[in-house]
Motif scaffolding. Structure first.
Motif, PDB file in Angstrom:
ATOM      1  N   GLU A  30      -4.628  -6.873  68.653  1.00 24.00           N
ATOM      2  CA  GLU A  30      -4.884  -5.740  69.553  1.00 24.00           C
ATOM      3  C   GLU A  30      -6.117  -4.961  69.120  1.00 24.00           C
ATOM      4  O   GLU A  30      -6.925  -4.535  69.954  1.00 24.00           O
ATOM      5  N   GLN A  33      -9.128  -7.052  70.030  1.00 27.12           N
ATOM      6  CA  GLN A  33      -9.364  -6.979  71.475  1.00 27.12           C
ATOM      7  C   GLN A  33     -10.070  -5.669  71.827  1.00 27.12           C
ATOM      8  O   GLN A  33     -11.024  -5.654  72.596  1.00 27.12           O
ATOM      9  N   GLN A  37     -13.870  -5.293  73.368  1.00 29.11           N
ATOM     10  CA  GLN A  37     -14.187  -4.610  74.621  1.00 29.11           C
ATOM     11  C   GLN A  37     -15.180  -3.475  74.392  1.00 29.11           C
ATOM     12  O   GLN A  37     -16.060  -3.230  75.220  1.00 29.11           O
ATOM     13  N   SER A 100     -13.520  -8.695  79.981  1.00 31.38           N
ATOM     14  CA  SER A 100     -12.085  -8.845  80.253  1.00 31.38           C
ATOM     15  C   SER A 100     -11.474 -10.121  79.661  1.00 31.38           C
ATOM     16  O   SER A 100     -10.340 -10.455  79.965  1.00 31.38           O
ATOM     17  N   ASP A 102      -9.367 -12.276  77.494  1.00 34.82           N
ATOM     18  CA  ASP A 102      -8.123 -11.940  76.787  1.00 34.82           C
ATOM     19  C   ASP A 102      -8.056 -12.703  75.466  1.00 34.82           C
ATOM     20  O   ASP A 102      -7.879 -13.914  75.450  1.00 34.82           O
ATOM     21  N   ASN A 105      -3.666 -13.365  74.466  1.00 34.64           N
ATOM     22  CA  ASN A 105      -2.746 -14.301  75.125  1.00 34.64           C
ATOM     23  C   ASN A 105      -3.338 -15.681  75.398  1.00 34.64           C
ATOM     24  O   ASN A 105      -2.783 -16.439  76.195  1.00 34.64           O
ATOM     25  N   THR A 111     -10.343 -19.197  74.441  1.00 33.19           N
ATOM     26  CA  THR A 111     -11.131 -17.964  74.335  1.00 33.19           C
ATOM     27  C   THR A 111     -12.608 -18.290  74.149  1.00 33.19           C
ATOM     28  O   THR A 111     -13.468 -17.701  74.811  1.00 33.19           O
TER      29      THR A 111
END
Length: 197
Positions: A30, A33, A37, A100, A102, A105, A111
């Motif tokens: 997290e 991520q 971003q 965006s 991910d 997941n 990725t």
């Protein structure tokens, strides 16, 4: 303690350690991520502001289209409007796509495939913008002269020195901007590569 009790305690501790590992992995993913971003947040704000300016300029050309009284100027106006609308929208969409991705997941391979595809598209649009900005500069000069003074600006004496200075500045600024995009995308790639299993 008997052997059975020790085995039970050991099993519970192993289960807790495994849960802690999963929780740590989730927290790390997290955070990664979020960092990923954030790499694109600042540039997205600049591109959004630039897109607003481009749309306003396109509207300005559109409202003054009747002043473009020859086929040459009308073609310049159409090209300018298309450039001012289509390129910023394409860049914003490419930024949204790359931002965006991910990381949580999807597998590492998925990725990286998604990232490389989105990065290549974004950098291609930047190169298109970089090279077409020189053509657009001359279109802007022609339209400005016609809309504001009803003159062919290229017939004016003494214009070529300022035009050369602006072109050099435009080239340096465009190259600097492209290098920033390379830096940001490279930094984002490094974040993803840290997740490699």
């Amino acid at each position: 303690m008997e052997l059975e009790e020790l085995q039970q305690v050991w099993a519970e501790l192993s289960q807790e350690v495994e849960q802690q590992k999963k929780l740590n992995h989730k927290i790390i993913m997290e955070m990664t991520q979020q960092k990923y971003q954030q790499k694109f947040d600042k540039i997205s704000r600049y591109e959004t502001a630039g897109s607003v300016v481009c749309i306003l300029a396109a509207v300005f050309v559109l409202f003054n289209f009747e002043k473009l009284d020859s086929l040459f100027y009308q073609l310049c106006g159409i090209v300018a409007i298309a450039f001012l609308v289509l390129l910023p929208i394409a860049v914003l969409r490419a930024l949204k796509k790359i931002r965006s991705i991910d990381l949580i997941n999807t597998t590492y391979k998925e990725t990286m495939i998604a990232y490389n595809k989105a990065k290549d598209r974004l950098l291609l649009l930047q190169r298109i913008g970089l090279f077409s900005s020189f053509i657009f500069f001359f279109i802007t000069l022609a339209l400005s002269g016609k809309i504001f003074n009803d003159k062919d600006i290229f017939q004016e004496t003494g214009i070529w020195f300022p035009v050369t200075v602006v072109l050099v500045g435009l080239g340096l600024f465009s190259w600097w901007g492209y290098r920033k995009y390379l830096s940001i995308t490279g930094s984002a790639k490094n974040l993803i590569e840290e997740l490699e299993p």
